[in-house]
Structures are given as structure tokens and as C-alpha cells.
Design a protein around this motif. Sequence first.
Motif, mmCIF file in Angstrom:
data_model
loop_
_atom_site.group_PDB
_atom_site.id
_atom_site.type_symbol
_atom_site.label_atom_id
_atom_site.label_comp_id
_atom_site.label_asym_id
_atom_site.label_seq_id
_atom_site.Cartn_x
_atom_site.Cartn_y
_atom_site.Cartn_z
ATOM 1 N N ILE A 76 21.336 7.157 -36.358
ATOM 2 C CA ILE A 76 22.025 8.387 -35.981
ATOM 3 C C ILE A 76 21.639 9.519 -36.929
ATOM 4 N N TRP A 77 21.228 9.173 -38.120
ATOM 5 C CA TRP A 77 20.793 10.149 -39.115
ATOM 6 C C TRP A 77 19.429 10.742 -38.769
ATOM 7 N N ASP A 78 18.767 10.171 -37.775
ATOM 8 C CA ASP A 78 17.377 10.513 -37.499
ATOM 9 C C ASP A 78 17.234 11.552 -36.385
ATOM 10 N N THR A 79 18.163 12.509 -36.310
ATOM 11 C CA THR A 79 18.053 13.563 -35.300
ATOM 12 C C THR A 79 17.389 14.792 -35.923
ATOM 13 N N GLU A 80 16.712 15.548 -35.109
ATOM 14 C CA GLU A 80 15.940 16.694 -35.600
ATOM 15 C C GLU A 80 16.790 17.700 -36.363
ATOM 16 N N HIS A 81 18.010 17.950 -35.887
ATOM 17 C CA HIS A 81 18.861 18.967 -36.506
ATOM 18 C C HIS A 81 19.964 18.369 -37.384
ATOM 19 N N ASN A 82 19.839 17.082 -37.731
ATOM 20 C CA ASN A 82 20.837 16.409 -38.574
ATOM 21 C C ASN A 82 22.243 16.612 -38.019
ATOM 22 N N ASN A 83 22.377 16.396 -36.711
ATOM 23 C CA ASN A 83 23.630 16.701 -36.018
ATOM 24 C C ASN A 83 24.248 15.484 -35.319
#
Length: 167
Positions: A76-83
Motif C-alpha cells: 500500500i506504501w507503493d503508490t505514486e502519490h504516497n496516498n
Amino acid sequence: MNLTRILRHLSTGQLAVRRKFPAASLAAIEHAIQQSEMQHGGEICFAVEAALSTTALLKNQTARARAVEVFSQLRIWDTEHNNGVLIYLLLADRDVEIIVDRGIHAKVAGHEWEAICRAMETTFRQQQFETGVIAGIHTISRHLQKHFPPRQGNEKNELSDKPVIIQ
């Protein structure tokens, strides 16, 4: 070591998850996440785990520590916008934890997430599991709307909206 907690975890299995979250409830939760994510640029994931492993119980692992592990395992930490936002339910403890990525953590205070968790737990005590999760998603959505505008046409949904049942 809390013997009562250990016994509660040993007696809570996947059948309990299926009873609290039948297929129709899981579909409703998935739909609520999809609808929520149309209103903001955040990524929400709901995960439920029946009980901790015996090893984790003997080490007295908390629901919070397990939620952090799940946050990492599900990337879950691996999103482009850290969201990314994880709503984690440890069913044996009826403990809800919300773990948010650093992009959200910087914008929404921890006490806000705690309030959502406690409200969900209150609803769960009334045996209203689907209602509690969906209400939590709606409240989280309101926070995300303030800080993450809706996705643009070319931005993809980075995390599955389907609830995760941890085996």
C-alpha cells in the motif's frame, strides 16, 4: 502473555470472517471503495484477518504492529502519490487500525484516524460489520477529498478495491 486473548484467537477462524463478511457484504464494501475513489485521488484498501498466528500471539504482537506488516505486504506504501490507506480489522480482537502512507500522514492528524477506528469498533459491537466498514470508508473519503483531488483521466487505480481476507 494474555491467555484469554490467545484462546480467543485460537477459536476465531475463517468461518467467523465468512459469517461477518458474506459475499454480498464484501461486494458492497468493494463498491463503496470504488465510489469513494471516484471522489478523490487516494487509494483505500480494506483487509480483515480472523486471528493472529500462535507465534505472533506468543510474542504479544499488537493489532497495530500487524496492520503495519499488512500495509507493507500489500504494498500500500507503493503508490505514486504516497496516498494509500489501509483499514485493517483483526476480528479476534475486534480491533480496527488505519495505517496511512506518508503523503496522507503529513496532512491528517492521527487522532482523526483513531476516531474513525473507534466509531467502526462501536458499530462492530452491534454486529453491524458491513455498515461499520462502509461508514469508515465514507469518513476516510471526506479526509482524502480535502487533500487529494480526483484522478485525471490517465491516472490508474493503483490498488485493488476488492477487500482482502488474510488467510
